[in-house]
Every structure is written in C-alpha cells, then in structure tokens.
Design a protein around this motif. Structure first.
Motif, PDB file in Angstrom:
ATOM      1  N   GLY A 188       0.770  -1.200   0.005  1.00  0.00           N
ATOM      2  CA  GLY A 188      -0.099  -0.215  -0.133  1.00  0.00           C
ATOM      3  C   GLY A 188       0.828   1.277   0.134  1.00  0.00           C
ATOM      4  N   TRP A 189       0.113   2.373  -0.290  1.00  0.00           N
ATOM      5  CA  TRP A 189       0.895   3.714  -0.473  1.00  0.00           C
ATOM      6  C   TRP A 189       0.046   4.661   0.492  1.00  0.00           C
ATOM      7  CZ3 TRP A 189       5.771   4.151  -2.819  1.00  0.00           C
ATOM      8  CH2 TRP A 189       5.886   3.066  -3.920  1.00  0.00           C
ATOM      9  N   SER A 190       0.730   5.702   1.079  1.00  0.00           N
ATOM     10  CA  SER A 190       0.128   6.857   1.744  1.00  0.00           C
ATOM     11  C   SER A 190       0.789   7.960   1.474  1.00  0.00           C
ATOM     12  CB  SER A 190       0.026   6.446   3.117  1.00  0.00           C
ATOM     13  OG  SER A 190      -0.518   7.431   4.013  1.00  0.00           O
ATOM     14  N   VAL A 191       0.067   8.964   1.320  1.00  0.00           N
ATOM     15  CA  VAL A 191       0.494  10.602   1.322  1.00  0.00           C
ATOM     16  C   VAL A 191       0.974  11.047   2.674  1.00  0.00           C
ATOM     17  CG1 VAL A 191       0.042  12.819   0.739  1.00  0.00           C
ATOM     18  CG2 VAL A 191      -0.599  11.118  -0.819  1.00  0.00           C
ATOM     19  N   LEU A 192       2.062  11.314   2.888  1.00  0.00           N
ATOM     20  CA  LEU A 192       2.451  11.672   4.143  1.00  0.00           C
ATOM     21  C   LEU A 192       2.289  13.242   4.404  1.00  0.00           C
ATOM     22  CD1 LEU A 192       6.036   9.628   4.820  1.00  0.00           C
ATOM     23  CD2 LEU A 192       3.709   9.083   5.397  1.00  0.00           C
ATOM     24  N   PRO A 193       1.379  13.600   5.246  1.00  0.00           N
ATOM     25  CA  PRO A 193       1.444  15.144   5.606  1.00  0.00           C
ATOM     26  C   PRO A 193       2.622  15.500   6.262  1.00  0.00           C
ATOM     27  CG  PRO A 193       0.039  13.979   7.171  1.00  0.00           C
ATOM     28  CD  PRO A 193       0.596  12.801   6.140  1.00  0.00           C
ATOM     29  N   ARG A 194       2.936  16.818   6.278  1.00  0.00           N
ATOM     30  CA  ARG A 194       3.921  17.514   6.870  1.00  0.00           C
ATOM     31  C   ARG A 194       4.355  17.071   8.140  1.00  0.00           C
ATOM     32  NH1 ARG A 194       7.599  20.919   4.703  1.00  0.00           N
ATOM     33  NH2 ARG A 194       6.354  21.472   2.870  1.00  0.00           N
ATOM     34  N   LEU A 195       3.653  16.960   9.084  1.00  0.00           N
ATOM     35  CA  LEU A 195       3.751  16.686  10.432  1.00  0.00           C
ATOM     36  C   LEU A 195       4.160  15.110  10.600  1.00  0.00           C
ATOM     37  CD1 LEU A 195       1.807  18.661  12.658  1.00  0.00           C
ATOM     38  CD2 LEU A 195       3.812  19.328  11.570  1.00  0.00           C
ATOM     39  N   ALA A 196       4.167  14.333   9.358  1.00  0.00           N
ATOM     40  CA  ALA A 196       4.466  13.020   9.573  1.00  0.00           C
ATOM     41  C   ALA A 196       5.758  12.660   8.781  1.00  0.00           C
ATOM     42  CB  ALA A 196       3.242  12.003   8.917  1.00  0.00           C
ATOM     43  N   TRP A 197       6.611  13.808   8.705  1.00  0.00           N
ATOM     44  CA  TRP A 197       7.937  13.613   8.052  1.00  0.00           C
ATOM     45  C   TRP A 197       9.129  13.196   8.896  1.00  0.00           C
ATOM     46  CZ3 TRP A 197       8.689  17.823   3.824  1.00  0.00           C
ATOM     47  CH2 TRP A 197       7.656  18.051   2.715  1.00  0.00           C
ATOM     48  N   LEU A 198       9.050  12.728  10.179  1.00  0.00           N
ATOM     49  CA  LEU A 198       9.927  12.384  10.851  1.00  0.00           C
ATOM     50  C   LEU A 198      10.090  10.938  11.049  1.00  0.00           C
ATOM     51  CD1 LEU A 198       9.391  14.949  13.609  1.00  0.00           C
ATOM     52  CD2 LEU A 198      10.668  15.266  12.018  1.00  0.00           C
ATOM     53  N   ALA A 199       9.797  10.357  11.677  1.00  0.00           N
ATOM     54  CA  ALA A 199       9.792   8.741  12.029  1.00  0.00           C
ATOM     55  C   ALA A 199       8.968   8.009  10.893  1.00  0.00           C
ATOM     56  CB  ALA A 199       9.495   8.416  13.469  1.00  0.00           C
ATOM     57  N   VAL A 243       5.249  10.543  -0.260  1.00  0.00           N
ATOM     58  CA  VAL A 243       4.718   9.375  -0.022  1.00  0.00           C
ATOM     59  C   VAL A 243       5.337   8.208   0.527  1.00  0.00           C
ATOM     60  CG1 VAL A 243       3.088   9.785  -2.174  1.00  0.00           C
ATOM     61  CG2 VAL A 243       5.140   8.200  -2.352  1.00  0.00           C
ATOM     62  N   ALA A 244       4.749   7.347   1.402  1.00  0.00           N
ATOM     63  CA  ALA A 244       5.609   6.072   1.910  1.00  0.00           C
ATOM     64  C   ALA A 244       4.952   4.836   1.288  1.00  0.00           C
ATOM     65  CB  ALA A 244       5.256   6.280   3.231  1.00  0.00           C
ATOM     66  N   ALA A 245       5.754   3.958   1.079  1.00  0.00           N
ATOM     67  CA  ALA A 245       5.308   2.480   0.757  1.00  0.00           C
ATOM     68  C   ALA A 245       5.185   1.557   2.089  1.00  0.00           C
ATOM     69  CB  ALA A 245       6.384   1.811  -0.400  1.00  0.00           C
ATOM     70  N   PHE A 246       4.153   0.904   1.998  1.00  0.00           N
ATOM     71  CA  PHE A 246       4.211   0.173   3.248  1.00  0.00           C
ATOM     72  C   PHE A 246       4.018  -1.462   3.011  1.00  0.00           C
ATOM     73  CE2 PHE A 246       2.330   4.208   4.617  1.00  0.00           C
ATOM     74  CZ  PHE A 246       3.019   4.130   5.803  1.00  0.00           C
ATOM     75  N   THR A 247       4.529  -2.107   3.807  1.00  0.00           N
ATOM     76  CA  THR A 247       4.013  -3.591   3.699  1.00  0.00           C
ATOM     77  C   THR A 247       3.460  -4.134   5.159  1.00  0.00           C
ATOM     78  OG1 THR A 247       6.384  -3.942   4.834  1.00  0.00           O
ATOM     79  CG2 THR A 247       6.446  -4.073   2.348  1.00  0.00           C
ATOM     80  N   ILE A 248       2.723  -5.368   4.764  1.00  0.00           N
ATOM     81  CA  ILE A 248       2.073  -5.778   6.073  1.00  0.00           C
ATOM     82  C   ILE A 248       3.129  -6.549   6.932  1.00  0.00           C
ATOM     83  CG2 ILE A 248       0.343  -7.343   6.739  1.00  0.00           C
ATOM     84  CD1 ILE A 248      -0.834  -6.890   3.999  1.00  0.00           C
ATOM     85  N   ASP A 249       2.947  -6.408   8.275  1.00  0.00           N
ATOM     86  CA  ASP A 249       3.627  -6.917   9.256  1.00  0.00           C
ATOM     87  C   ASP A 249       2.992  -8.138   9.937  1.00  0.00           C
ATOM     88  OD1 ASP A 249       2.176  -5.999  11.216  1.00  0.00           O
ATOM     89  OD2 ASP A 249       3.396  -4.543  11.616  1.00  0.00           O
ATOM     90  N   SER A 250       3.779  -8.954  10.641  1.00  0.00           N
ATOM     91  CA  SER A 250       3.330 -10.340  10.935  1.00  0.00           C
ATOM     92  C   SER A 250       2.171  -9.983  11.981  1.00  0.00           C
ATOM     93  CB  SER A 250       4.588 -11.004  11.981  1.00  0.00           C
ATOM     94  OG  SER A 250       4.731 -10.077  12.962  1.00  0.00           O
ATOM     95  N   ALA A 251       2.062  -8.906  12.486  1.00  0.00           N
ATOM     96  CA  ALA A 251       0.780  -8.628  13.242  1.00  0.00           C
ATOM     97  C   ALA A 251      -0.424  -8.102  12.604  1.00  0.00           C
ATOM     98  CB  ALA A 251       1.044  -7.506  14.459  1.00  0.00           C
ATOM     99  N   GLY A 252      -0.347  -7.905  10.927  1.00  0.00           N
ATOM    100  CA  GLY A 252      -1.459  -7.887  10.449  1.00  0.00           C
ATOM    101  C   GLY A 252      -1.660  -6.110  10.279  1.00  0.00           C
ATOM    102  N   GLY A 253      -0.621  -5.353  10.507  1.00  0.00           N
ATOM    103  CA  GLY A 253      -0.655  -3.913  10.479  1.00  0.00           C
ATOM    104  C   GLY A 253       0.491  -3.534   9.421  1.00  0.00           C
ATOM    105  N   TYR A 254       0.519  -2.334   9.293  1.00  0.00           N
ATOM    106  CA  TYR A 254       1.287  -1.727   8.095  1.00  0.00           C
ATOM    107  C   TYR A 254       2.541  -1.056   8.558  1.00  0.00           C
ATOM    108  CZ  TYR A 254      -1.875  -2.885   4.436  1.00  0.00           C
ATOM    109  OH  TYR A 254      -2.704  -3.534   3.506  1.00  0.00           O
ATOM    110  N   ARG A 255       3.941  -1.260   7.989  1.00  0.00           N
ATOM    111  CA  ARG A 255       5.018  -0.486   8.588  1.00  0.00           C
ATOM    112  C   ARG A 255       5.523  -0.028   7.344  1.00  0.00           C
ATOM    113  NH1 ARG A 255       7.106  -1.541  13.609  1.00  0.00           N
ATOM    114  NH2 ARG A 255       6.177  -3.433  14.626  1.00  0.00           N
TER     115      ARG A 255
END
Length: 326
Positions: free
Chosen positions: A246-257, A292-304
């Motif tokens: 999946g992909w997500s647009v990163l708003p400016r305050l999400a540009w750190l970690a 934008v950020a690219a995400f992968t599904i982790d072992s817990a079913g969430g996205y990293r």
C-alpha cells in the motif's frame, strides 16, 4: 548509539506516532558529520546508563503518552520545525538525560533580534551546551553518474532552501550566538559549547533516469536517512516495480519517524493504507512535490513503512538543477 540499527531497535515496539517521532529525533543518524572547530555534533546522551534510561523512559511514555500529547496540544502548530522543536524540548524538561535550561532564547542588540538559541542544556555532569536544531528534507538534484555530490546539489522540495546555504547559516551565525557579548549579558553564566543537532532525510533520484551512483558529499554522515524521488511521468512504472502492499501520502507533520499503521480491530482483512482521492488530489497540484510512503504488511497484520520518497513535477529536475547552481 545512532544509525539505522539503533533507531530500528528503539522504535520497533513503539506505537504512538509522537513518541516514535521523539525517539527518531534522539536516536536516528545525524545528517552531517561534525564540522570542526565551529560545528560539533550534539550529544544528548552522555553514556550507556543514560541510553538505557532513555529507552526505558520512551517505552513507558509509549504506554501512557498523555503527558507528551498534552504538551503538544498546548503548543499547536502546522510547521514541521516547530513540532520538531517541541519534542526534544519536552524530553529535556522531563527525561533522564541532559536537562533543559532554556529554549528559544532571543539574542538582541539595540532592540534588533540577532537570532534565537534553540536550546540551552546542562548535562548531568555539569557541561553547558547550546544546541541548534534543524530537521531537513533535501532532494539530490545533481547529475550523479559516479560523481561526488556537493551540498549545493541538495535542495528543498519547493526550491526555497539548499543544504550548503543552511550549513553556512548554522555554522557561521546560529551556533555563534552563545559566544556573543549580547548573549553573555542575558545572565546565563559560564562558557556554552555550541553544537548542531541536524536530523532528516536525503532523497536520491530513482527510476529509469536515475544516475548509476552518487558518491556522498564529504560533509554528510555515512548512515544518514535516505529516500528516493521520481518524476510524475516515472511514478506509475516505479510504483508498479515496488513490492509494496500500500501507499500513503505523508502530511508534513508525519515527515519525521517511519510510519506504522496498526491492524483494524473489526476485521481480519487489512485494507491497503492508500487513499486514491488524496493521492490524486496531491498530484493534481501542478508545482508541488508530494511525499509518499510505501507500506508492507507486518506479522501482526498492521502496516510498516518500507520506504519513502517524493513525486515531483516533470519540470522539477531542470528547475532544481538550476537552483543548485545559483
């Protein structure tokens, strides 16, 4: 203590975005090497005991982040720099390492503000430190092709900022504020060691038009945070080649970690964290790069977050190259 391995170890089990951003500011790699004699690197952690205590402090804060959230809500901002300053400011006031003496201290001469000292800090051993914080995202706009990059080739996405100019301002003006007579008159006794606290990401061209290799500028830390950038024409093919869920647009305050998205509690199926309307709206702005950020599904079913990068207008590379030569 810093670098890709260190930051992964610290934030891997942290869930709260603000706590992750604070941990990233503390433990991620610096963008720059030390620039002696005028610009040494900030050392917020004096020894292994403070390192361990800080990790434990962050883990506890992640379980109950309300104190940090309350402080951030008391100083709301849409500016990344102000948000980034608020996080270590709160940590220095409440954490187990160096302690805050004062923040955003104006230095004036005859009523004219010469600048502000971002942080005045005292270590537990008694050292007096003056920190200048900068969190920057720069895109490499040089030719590459095995050439050594220069700091002038790293430009802000909106072409209003350049890394060489930022370093010159930081080294020759901001870090010298605490050595001025006007600062001494403020009553902060003793000698204050000025240090730079420069964090962020550098983005290198990807896709068919990318250079084969770019050798880092000598001023850069070898383990600095890295991302990619592509033009809008190259974006569809580039995105298709990535092993992303999946992909997500990163708003400016999400540009750190790096971002982390938990699995929904109401369904075993996790929908990809992509909002086609948001991405389409962002790309419809003719002159604005989009992070934008690219995400992968982790072992817990969430996205990293797997990687991040800017999608820039097709004419941006030429404009950026010209800006880097001004």
């Amino acid at each position: 203590m810093r670098g890709a391995g260190a930051i992964h170890d610290v934030i891997e089990h942290l869930a709260d975005p603000a706590v992750r951003d604070l941990a990233w500011l503390l433990f991620s790699a610096d963008l720059l090497r030390a620039q002696p004699p005028l610009a040494p690197l900030a050392q917020w952690c004096a020894d292994a005991d403070e390192d361990r205590a800080t990790r434990a402090f962050l883990a506890q804060l992640d379980r109950d982040p309300a104190p940090l959230h309350d402080a951030l809500m008391a100083a709301p901002t849409h500016r990344l720099g102000h948000y980034a300053e608020n996080l270590p400011g709160w940590f220095l006031a409440h954490g187990p390492a160096a302690q805050l003496v004062a923040q955003n201290v104006p230095v004036r001469r005859a009523g004219l503000t010469l600048g502000e000292c971002d942080f005045l800090v005292r270590t537990r051993a008694g050292a007096r430190l003056h920190w200048e914080l900068a969190v920057k995202c720069y895109l490499h706009a040089g030719p590459g092709d095995a050439a050594r990059a220069s700091l002038a080739e790293f430009v802000g996405p909106n072409l209003r900022d350049r890394f060489d100019l930022k370093l010159t301002h930081l080294r020759d003006r901001q870090l010298r504020l605490s050595a001025r007579e006007e600062f001494a008159s403020l009553g902060y006794e003793g000698r204050w060691l000025a240090q730079m606290f420069v964090k962020g990401w550098l983005f290198y061209r990807a896709g068919a038009s990318a250079p084969s290799r770019v050798e880092d500028a000598p001023e850069l830390a070898a383990d600095h945070g890295r991302g990619w950038w592509v033009t809008r024409s190259d974006w569809p093919a580039f995105a298709q080649q990535q092993a992303a869920d999946g992909w997500s647009v990163l708003p400016r305050l999400a540009w750190l970690a790096p971002r982390q998205l938990g699995a929904p509690q109401t369904s075993a199926h996790v929908a990809p964290p992509v909002d086609a309307d948001a991405l389409g709206a962002a790309l419809a702005r003719p002159d604005a790069p989009v992070l934008v950020a690219a995400f992968t599904i982790d072992s817990a079913g969430g996205y990293r977050e797997q990687s991040r990068g800017f999608i820039v207008p097709d004419d941006w590379p030429a404009r950026a190259a010209a800006f880097s030569r001004q």
